[in-house]
Scaffold this active site. Structure first.
Site, PDB file in Angstrom:
ATOM      1  N   CYS A   4       0.851  -1.326   0.184  1.00 42.63           N
ATOM      2  CA  CYS A   4      -0.152   0.047  -0.075  1.00 42.63           C
ATOM      3  C   CYS A   4       0.765   1.245   0.267  1.00 42.63           C
ATOM      4  O   CYS A   4       0.550   2.709  -0.318  1.00 42.63           O
ATOM      5  CB  CYS A   4      -0.993   0.183   1.107  1.00 42.63           C
ATOM      6  SG  CYS A   4      -0.572   0.055   2.861  1.00 42.63           S
ATOM      7  N   HIS A  11      -1.428   1.327   7.268  1.00 42.37           N
ATOM      8  CA  HIS A  11      -1.965   1.107   6.119  1.00 42.37           C
ATOM      9  C   HIS A  11      -2.039   2.792   5.257  1.00 42.37           C
ATOM     10  O   HIS A  11      -2.366   3.306   6.502  1.00 42.37           O
ATOM     11  CB  HIS A  11      -3.150   0.422   6.296  1.00 42.37           C
ATOM     12  CG  HIS A  11      -4.046  -0.085   4.765  1.00 42.37           C
ATOM     13  ND1 HIS A  11      -3.366  -0.518   4.238  1.00 42.37           N
ATOM     14  CD2 HIS A  11      -4.956   1.185   4.878  1.00 42.37           C
ATOM     15  CE1 HIS A  11      -4.530  -0.137   3.317  1.00 42.37           C
ATOM     16  NE2 HIS A  11      -5.040   0.599   3.164  1.00 42.37           N
TER      17      HIS A  11
END
Lengths: 115, 557
Positions: B186, B491
């Site tokens: 990510c 994240h």
């Protein structure tokens, strides 16, 4: 009937409810009705659901379920059995902070409903 | 995987379910159609008319799992459902009231039937404001209220992929496409989304200025990151909205930076710097005819490169030595204490802003902190040229030349060498969507040092004499990379601003979000572009048509 006898009773609610007559409306039920009517119950459910996901409880339960299914074999497990095995673990491992937050929310609701 | 899917698709129905279906077909399911009630988190409950709280018909308990019989619609709790089946022959199949799932009372287990699921899900889709059949025809109405559709998407047969979700994406600006996570990538997806939507980069690649078919490096069989980016740009703007896997870019980047070639999580700022460096290397070599120019002509440096000025002043004699360094991003210190930096507090008092701002770290506070005059400690004595001795000195940074695209990196990951610890600073940082950089330009900073005077200081004046009012100091935000979670695991999500609307790019998922969501996020990298660049990009309403002039908007900088 055999299976239903085998099931452990769902903790506390029954014990408390059984103490009263069945027809009598308990305080617990009044609160529940108020919670449902106001829609607050849905909010609380969603809150708890979110919290349990956040703190990893849900993942933990998923792992426990998987382990149990692996142990027993995929074909030989029923949902009821899973619930029976996992529920005690699940109830025991809900973090205190989640319980406290929920309790706090319910208290606030009762106070605001009483006013 | 395929074995698992087929297992999910065709679980053997139990005898009781087969019997039920043989006798009643799907009519029984359909009769429940108006009892299903949808909730916004994609759950479906059964709601009987006139009954708020369903109870077991045997013990009137309401807290347990309750099942409603498909045949007589009586409700039983998990303890009495077996009794119900024994008392009423053939009443084997029931529906879980809270979950709308099939349950066989005789097998004491959940059972699955695709036809039942079809009834439930079509109700769900209908509840979300669409009908299954006319899904494609309905005019796209963008609702701000986003609903969670995950559960439907997971089920994932053609029928179940929500038409609404698909349709909404079609109305998104071209170029918005999800990027699949290739295993903790990510950090890469977040940066790629920001780069793909940076107007100068987009124009550069889409106008074919680095064509992978004509690239000399590629024809020589060498790895070329700009070519890989060309592939990505083509894929992103192809009009296909299914998430794209940037696997070849990851591979190529691994080849270039072997020390980072792992499946571990990386810092997206490090990736950004390393990617731009590699592009610069690849590009710079193929364009050696610009070498006599002092500034690099590669696309990354044309877009991101600015010039920093650092003045070191001897505290004893007052003489200043100045150095200029190019930069492609500015790293800002975020600490609770610089939220209180004197300049920040003064500004707040001056503008009479709400006192909350004084406590909350702001971007302008960070920039003030970055450009403040900093006393170098006694251990960092520098050799003063005029005194000829090592003296204590102070250092001040300022921006000599602003880049076209300004990347501000917030130092959220703090590594202490002395304590050998790392920590993440997750405090909130307030940042504006429009940023005026003129207070941080060398002309302003140096000017301030001499008081409020109007004359050229140290050659800064003639370089950007009109800088304080010049529009080139006005920046607009176009992307924010955010980091959620902790130091070791977290994240990255990117928010993109296209045509004044914000979009959240979370790996494969893209959706429109409100401004407040973006303002409230934990920003890690902020991408600003000069106002004129954004305005130009805004005018190109359809991204397809890009004239050569627009494709090369930095001819004048």
């Amino acid at each position: 009937m055999k299976h239903s006898v085998n099931r452990p009773p769902t903790p506390d609610e029954d014990d408390v409810a059984d103490g009263f007559e069945k027809d009598k409306v308990t305080l617990r039920e009044i609160i529940n009705v108020k919670l449902v009517e106001s829609g607050e119950k849905e909010n609380l459910m969603e809150l708890v659901r979110d919290r349990l996901v956040e703190c990893g409880w849900k993942d933990e339960m998923r792992i426990a379920c998987r382990e149990h299914v692996k142990k027993k074999g995929r074909k030989d497990v029923t949902v009821d059995e899973l619930i029976r095995v996992i529920t005690p673990k699940g109830r025991a491992s809900v973090p205190d902070s989640v319980k406290a937050e929920l309790l706090n929310r319910i208290q606030n609701f009762i106070v605001s409903a009483a006013l | 995987m395929s074995a698992r899917i087929s297992f999910l698709k065709n679980p053997d129905p139990c005898n009781h379910l087969s019997d039920y279906k043989l006798r009643y077909g799907t009519d029984g399911y359909k009769s429940f159609n108006n009892l299903f009630r949808c909730f916004n988190d994609a759950r479906i409950k059964i709601k009987l008319q006139g009954i708020d709280i369903p109870r077991c018909s045997y013990c009137s308990v309401y807290q347990k799992r309750l099942y409603i019989c498909l045949i007589c619609r009586s409700i039983s709790c998990s303890s009495h459902i077996l009794l119900h089946t024994q008392l009423n022959k053939g009443h084997d199949i029931a529906i879980d009231v809270e979950r709308s799932e099939l349950y066989c009372c005789a097998c004491i287990d959940q059972v699955y039937d695709s036809e039942f699921d079809e009834v439930v899900v079509s109700k769900q889709l209908f509840g979300l404001g669409m009908s299954v059949k006319s899904g494609a025809d309905v005019v796209a109405v963008r609702s701000n209220k986003k609903r969670r559709l995950d559960s439907q998407l997971i089920i994932g047969s053609n029928f179940l992929v929500s038409p609404r979700d698909r349709r909404e994406k079609w109305t998104f600006p071209l170029g918005l496409r999800g990027l699949n996570n290739l295993g903790s990538t990510c950090f890469m997806n977040a940066v790629l989304q920001a780069l793909v939507h940076a107007p100068p980069l987009r124009n550069f690649w889409l106008s074919g200025q680095h064509n992978r078919d004509l690239c000399p490096r590629r024809t020589m069989g060498l790895l070329c990151l700009p070519c890989d980016l060309d592939v990505i740009f083509s894929a992103m703007f192809s009009g296909d909205r299914t998430p794209y896997s940037p696997a070849h870019l990851l591979y190529s980047w691994w080849q270039h930076s072997t020390n980072l070639a792992t499946y571990e999580q990386q810092d997206s700022h490090e990736f950004f710097i390393s990617l731009l460096d590699r592009i610069h290397e690849n590009e710079g070599k193929s364009k050696c005819l610009y070498q006599d120019n002092e500034e690099c002509q590669c696309i990354t440096h044309k877009a991101f490169s600015g010039l920093l000025r650092s003045d070191v002043t001897c505290t004893t004699c007052g003489s200043t030595s100045t150095t200029y360094d190019p930069f492609i991003d500015i790293s800002l210190t975020l600490d609770s204490m610089n939220g209180f930096s004197p300049a920040d507090c003064r500004k707040n008092r001056y503008s009479g802003g709400p006192s909350v701002n004084a406590i909350m770290p702001t971007l302008s506070g960070c920039l003030d902190f970055f450009t403040r005059s900093e006393k170098l400690g006694p251990d960092q004595k520098l050799n003063c040229q005029s005194c000829g001795e090592k003296r204590e000195s102070s250092k001040q940074m300022s921006i000599r030349r602003l880049p076209l695209l300004l990347c501000l990196h917030v130092k959220r990951f703090e590594h202490s060498l002395t304590r050998k610890t790392s920590r993440k600073i997750d405090s909130y940082l307030q940042y504006p969507f429009r940023l005026n950089m003129s207070p941080y330009l060398s002309s302003s900073i140096i000017g301030k040092r001499f008081g409020n005077r109007i004359f050229a200081f140290d050659g800064e004046g003639e370089y950007d004499s009109s800088s304080s009012s010049s529009p080139s100091a006005e920046f607009e935000i176009f992307a924010v990379v955010t980091h959620k979670g902790m130091l070791e695991s977290g994240h990255y999500v990117t928010y993109l601003r296209l045509k004044g609307l914000w979009y959240r790019c979370d790996d494969a998922w893209i959706n429109e979000v409100e401004e407040e969501v973006v303002r409230g996020c934990e920003c890690y990298m902020l991408f600003y572009a000069q106002e004129t660049v954004i305005q130009k990009a805004h005018k190109e309403l359809s991204y397809q048509v890009i004239s050569m002039a627009d494709a090369f908007p930095f001819a004048d900088c």
